[in-house]
Design a protein around this motif. Structure first.
Motif, PDB file in Angstrom:
ATOM      1  N   ILE A  43       0.824  -1.202   0.000  1.00  0.00           N
ATOM      2  CA  ILE A  43       0.000   0.000   0.000  1.00  0.00           C
ATOM      3  C   ILE A  43       0.864   1.260   0.000  1.00  0.00           C
ATOM      4  O   ILE A  43       0.532   2.248  -0.654  1.00  0.00           O
ATOM      5  CB  ILE A  43      -0.979  -0.010   1.196  1.00  0.00           C
ATOM      6  N   ASN A  44       1.997   1.220   0.693  1.00  0.00           N
ATOM      7  CA  ASN A  44       2.838   2.407   0.848  1.00  0.00           C
ATOM      8  C   ASN A  44       3.999   2.495  -0.142  1.00  0.00           C
ATOM      9  O   ASN A  44       4.766   3.462  -0.087  1.00  0.00           O
ATOM     10  CB  ASN A  44       3.393   2.464   2.278  1.00  0.00           C
ATOM     11  N   VAL A  45       4.143   1.525  -1.022  1.00  0.00           N
ATOM     12  CA  VAL A  45       5.283   1.507  -1.942  1.00  0.00           C
ATOM     13  C   VAL A  45       5.272   2.746  -2.842  1.00  0.00           C
ATOM     14  O   VAL A  45       4.219   3.230  -3.259  1.00  0.00           O
ATOM     15  CB  VAL A  45       5.284   0.217  -2.795  1.00  0.00           C
ATOM     16  N   ASN A  46       6.452   3.258  -3.117  1.00  0.00           N
ATOM     17  CA  ASN A  46       6.615   4.354  -4.064  1.00  0.00           C
ATOM     18  C   ASN A  46       6.786   3.726  -5.445  1.00  0.00           C
ATOM     19  O   ASN A  46       7.883   3.386  -5.856  1.00  0.00           O
ATOM     20  CB  ASN A  46       7.833   5.203  -3.689  1.00  0.00           C
ATOM     21  N   VAL A  47       5.669   3.564  -6.138  1.00  0.00           N
ATOM     22  CA  VAL A  47       5.668   2.894  -7.436  1.00  0.00           C
ATOM     23  C   VAL A  47       6.579   3.617  -8.423  1.00  0.00           C
ATOM     24  O   VAL A  47       7.280   2.986  -9.213  1.00  0.00           O
ATOM     25  CB  VAL A  47       4.229   2.772  -7.976  1.00  0.00           C
ATOM     26  N   GLY A  48       6.612   4.923  -8.363  1.00  0.00           N
ATOM     27  CA  GLY A  48       7.476   5.696  -9.259  1.00  0.00           C
ATOM     28  C   GLY A  48       8.942   5.381  -9.047  1.00  0.00           C
ATOM     29  O   GLY A  48       9.709   5.275 -10.009  1.00  0.00           O
TER      30      GLY A  48
END
Length: 122
Positions: A43-48
């Motif tokens: 949920i908190n991952v920085n996809v960018g």
């Protein structure tokens, strides 16, 4: 800092490990990884940031989700993914990033993220 990504196959298969990273798997397993950690990370991952650094991810960063979670926990994780729009959206984005980089195949899907540097698949 690298990000751990957990992935699970869509099909039912025997568990396998794509890379000889078993020492890292055992260390992670012994630390008591749980579904809450996996889901919070997803949920908190920085996809960018993952997209920018996807070229740094190798097969050596992959281990089987079955090596860090029990069958019951994997079932619970799948239930969370089926009921959390944020988690399932991030799962889909990360899965596509890793597939497009030829790191995972069409039967594998990202199901969670942990800090550290080992990506987990089933």
């Amino acid at each position: 800092m690298k990000t751990k990504i957990l992935a699970i196959a869509f099909s039912v298969m025997a568990l396998f490990v794509l890379a000889p990273a078993m020492n890292g798997v055992q260390a992670q397993s012994n630390q008591g990884t749980n579904v809450g950690q996996v889901v919070r990370g997803l949920i908190n991952v920085n996809v960018g940031a993952v997209a920018v650094n996807v070229g740094d991810i190798t097969l050596e960063d992959l281990v089987d989700v079955g090596d860090v979670l029990s069958d019951i926990e994997i079932t619970a994780l799948n239930n969370v993914l089926n009921n959390s729009p944020i988690a399932s959206n991030n799962s889909e984005i990360l899965t596509n990033l890793l597939r497009n980089a030829d790191i995972i195949d069409e039967t594998q899907v990202v199901v969670g993220v942990l800090s550290g540097g080992i990506f987990v698949i089933q």
